[in-house]
Design a protein around this motif. Structure first.
Motif, short mmCIF file in Angstrom:
data_model
loop_
_atom_site.label_atom_id
_atom_site.label_comp_id
_atom_site.label_asym_id
_atom_site.label_seq_id
_atom_site.Cartn_x
_atom_site.Cartn_y
_atom_site.Cartn_z
N THR A 147 0.82 -1.21 0.00
CA THR A 147 0.00 0.00 0.00
C THR A 147 0.85 1.25 0.00
OG1 THR A 147 -1.80 -1.16 1.15
CG2 THR A 147 -1.80 1.25 1.26
N GLU A 148 1.91 1.26 0.76
CA GLU A 148 2.79 2.43 0.81
C GLU A 148 3.51 2.63 -0.52
OE1 GLU A 148 5.17 2.13 4.42
OE2 GLU A 148 3.70 3.49 5.36
N VAL A 149 3.90 1.54 -1.17
CA VAL A 149 4.50 1.66 -2.50
C VAL A 149 3.50 2.29 -3.47
CG1 VAL A 149 5.29 0.33 -4.50
CG2 VAL A 149 6.16 -0.21 -2.22
N ARG A 150 2.25 1.86 -3.40
CA ARG A 150 1.22 2.41 -4.27
C ARG A 150 0.95 3.88 -3.96
NH1 ARG A 150 -3.92 -0.68 -6.65
NH2 ARG A 150 -2.32 -2.30 -6.64
N LEU A 151 0.90 4.23 -2.69
CA LEU A 151 0.68 5.62 -2.31
C LEU A 151 1.83 6.51 -2.78
CD1 LEU A 151 -0.77 5.00 1.24
CD2 LEU A 151 -1.93 6.30 -0.55
N LEU A 152 3.05 6.02 -2.67
CA LEU A 152 4.21 6.78 -3.16
C LEU A 152 4.13 6.99 -4.67
CD1 LEU A 152 7.06 5.19 -1.01
CD2 LEU A 152 6.39 7.61 -0.99
N ALA A 153 3.68 5.96 -5.39
CA ALA A 153 3.53 6.09 -6.84
C ALA A 153 2.46 7.12 -7.19
CB ALA A 153 3.19 4.73 -7.44
N ILE A 154 1.35 7.10 -6.46
CA ILE A 154 0.28 8.07 -6.70
C ILE A 154 0.77 9.49 -6.40
CG2 ILE A 154 -2.00 8.84 -5.91
CD1 ILE A 154 -2.66 5.86 -5.46
N LYS A 155 1.51 9.64 -5.32
CA LYS A 155 2.03 10.96 -4.97
C LYS A 155 2.99 11.47 -6.04
CE LYS A 155 4.09 13.55 -1.17
NZ LYS A 155 4.37 13.56 0.28
N GLN A 156 3.76 10.59 -6.63
CA GLN A 156 4.74 10.99 -7.64
C GLN A 156 4.11 11.20 -9.01
OE1 GLN A 156 8.01 8.27 -8.07
NE2 GLN A 156 8.90 9.38 -9.82
N HIS A 157 3.20 10.31 -9.40
CA HIS A 157 2.69 10.32 -10.78
C HIS A 157 1.27 10.85 -10.90
CE1 HIS A 157 6.27 8.14 -11.95
NE2 HIS A 157 5.99 7.18 -11.07
N GLY A 158 0.55 10.98 -9.78
CA GLY A 158 -0.82 11.46 -9.84
C GLY A 158 -1.82 10.34 -10.03
N MET A 159 -3.08 10.71 -10.23
CA MET A 159 -4.15 9.72 -10.42
C MET A 159 -4.97 10.08 -11.65
SD MET A 159 -7.08 10.72 -7.61
CE MET A 159 -8.22 12.08 -7.94
N ALA A 160 -5.64 9.09 -12.19
CA ALA A 160 -6.55 9.31 -13.32
C ALA A 160 -7.76 10.11 -12.83
CB ALA A 160 -6.99 7.98 -13.92
N ASN A 161 -8.11 11.15 -13.57
CA ASN A 161 -9.14 12.11 -13.15
C ASN A 161 -10.54 11.64 -13.55
OD1 ASN A 161 -10.09 14.47 -11.96
ND2 ASN A 161 -9.79 15.69 -13.82
N TYR A 162 -10.87 10.39 -13.18
CA TYR A 162 -12.20 9.87 -13.48
C TYR A 162 -13.28 10.65 -12.74
CZ TYR A 162 -10.27 5.44 -15.35
OH TYR A 162 -9.64 4.47 -16.09
N PHE A 163 -14.42 10.82 -13.38
CA PHE A 163 -15.62 11.25 -12.66
C PHE A 163 -16.04 10.09 -11.76
CE2 PHE A 163 -15.94 14.19 -16.24
CZ PHE A 163 -16.37 15.35 -15.63
#
Length: 342
Positions: A147-163
Motif C-alpha cells: 500500500t505504501e509503494v502504491r501511495l508513493l507512486a500516486i504521490k509521484q505520478h498522480g491519479m486518473a481524473n475519473y468522474f
C-alpha cells in the motif's frame, strides 16, 4: 443501450486492500479552499460554516428561509456530501443595514456557524481553488508495504481524473434517463442538467479509460490538448517536443480529454483520432448532446497529489490530500481499496 459506470481500468492495478469509508461523518472531512478572501464589505453576507449530516442544497434553503430572502439570493461554490463533515462558504444577498438577521438564532441541525463577513459579489458555483480532504478508512485490510509503494507512486505520478460513479446515479440510471430525454421524455430543468452532465462525464471516462489501458493517460500524444490544473485554459500541440515532455513530467500541464459537445474545430493527430474512435461507439449519446446544444470543453486526464500524506494503523488507513474543483476523492480510493462506497 447498456453502459457500465463502475468498471474503469486501474492505473496502478486492481487494489488488494479492502476497507470501509463514511462509517461516521468525521471519517470523511472536506474543507473548501477558497480562490479569494471576502473583502469584509459589500451587499452579500458570507457565512463560513461547518455541517454534518446535511447536504448543501438543504442548508441553502434553510438560510434563505431564516433570512427571508429568495433561494436565488443564496450562493455557494460547490455541493458537499451529506454523509461527511464539511466546511464551506455560503453567500446571502442582504443589501442595506436594516433587517439584518441575527445568525446566532439560526438553528439548523448539524450546522455550526464559524465566521460571518461581507463581500461585494455573490458566491458563484465553481469559484474554488479546490477541496482539502481528511479521510479515515476503517476495517482496513491490506499489505502495508504494498500500500505504501502504491501511495508513493500516486504521490509521484498522480491519479486518473475519473468522474466518480456517484455522478451517474444508482447503477448508471442518469445515463438511462438521459437516453429517454433524448427520445422525447419530458424532464425538469434541474434533471436535464444532471443527465447531460452525466452523459458527458461517462464519455470522458471512456476516453480516459482507453488512455489508461494504453498507458498514455499521463503522456502527451501528437495532436493532444494540454491543460492547466488550476484553470480551464488549454493549448493544442502538433508534436510533443522535449520542452512539452518536460512540462508534462513536471506536472505543469496535463493531457486533457474531451467533454463532448458542439465544436467548430476539427483536429488531426493521434489524440483526437483516439477520442473519435472511442466516441464512435456511443452515437446516441453524442447526438443527444449535440441536439441539446452543449458546447465542447476539455478536462485534464491527470490530477497531481503532491500534498498526499497517510498514516497506517492497525485496521485503519488515514489519508490527507487536496484536489482541484470537480475531481473526486473516490477516484483515489478506488486505487487503494476494493469497491469503496460513495
Amino acid at each position: 443501450m447498456t453502459v457500465n459506470t463502475t468498471d474503469w481500468p486501474y492505473v496502478y492495478g486492481k487494489p488488494s486492500g479492502q476497507g470501509l469509508i463514511k462509517q461516521h461523518p468525521k471519517d470523511f472531512i472536506v474543507e473548501e479552499i477558497a480562490s479569494f478572501e471576502p473583502s469584509g464589505t459589500g451587499e452579500h453576507q458570507f457565512i463560513w460554516l461547518e455541517k454534518e449530516g446535511q447536504n448543501t442544497e438543504f442548508v441553502a434553503k434553510q438560510l434563505a428561509r431564516f433570512a427571508n430572502v429568495k433561494p436565488r439570493d443564496i450562493g455557494y461554490a460547490g455541493l458537499k456530501d451529506r454523509h461527511a463533515l464539511t466546511r464551506q462558504w455560503f453567500s446571502v444577498w442582504l443589501p442595506g443595514a436594516l433587517n439584518q438577521p441575527d445568525w446566532t438564532q439560526c438553528n439548523i441541525p448539524g450546522v455550526r456557524f464559524v465566521q460571518i463577513t461581507r463581500h461585494a459579489r455573490k458566491l458563484k458555483t465553481g469559484v474554488l481553488s479546490g477541496n482539502r480532504f481528511q479521510l479515515t478508512i476503517r476495517d482496513w485490510q491490506g499489505d502495508k508495504a504494498e500500500t505504501e509503494v502504491r501511495l508513493l507512486a500516486i504521490k509521484q505520478h498522480g491519479m486518473a481524473n475519473y468522474f466518480g460513479e456517484q455522478r451517474f446515479g444508482h447503477e448508471g440510471q442518469n445515463i438511462s434517463k438521459a437516453l429517454l430525454m433524448f427520445n422525447g421524455a419530458k424532464t425538469s430543468k434541474t434533471d436535464r442538467s444532471l443527465y447531460l452532465s452525466a452523459v458527458r462525464a461517462f464519455l470522458f471516462n471512456q476516453v480516459l479509460a482507453r488512455r489508461v489501458l494504453e498507458q498514455n493517460w499521463n503522456q502527451p500524444l501528437p495532436g493532444d490538448c494540454l491543460g492547466f490544473a488550476d484553470s480551464h485554459s488549454w493549448f493544442r500541440i502538433e508534436q510533443p517536443d522535449a520542452t512539452i515532455q518536460q512540462r508534462v513530467a513536471n506536472h505543469e500541464v496535463h493531457p486533457t480529454g474531451l467533454l463532448f459537445g458542439k465544436s467548430s474545430h476539427v483536429y488531426s493527430g493521434v489524440a483526437p483520432e483516439l477520442e473519435a474512435d472511442v466516441l464512435a461507439h456511443y452515437p446516441e449519446l453524442t447526438q443527444g448532446l449535440i441536439d441539446c446544444g452543449l458546447e465542447a470543453d476539455r478536462r485534464v486526464l491527470r490530477v497531481s497529489l503532491a500534498d498526499l500524506t497517510w498514516q497506517i494503523e492497525p485496521n485503519v488507513l488515514h489519508l490527507c490530500f487536496s484536489l482541484p474543483p470537480g475531481s473526486y476523492a473516490t477516484a483515489l480510493l478506488r486505487e487503494l481499496i476494493a469497491t469503496p462506497r460513495a
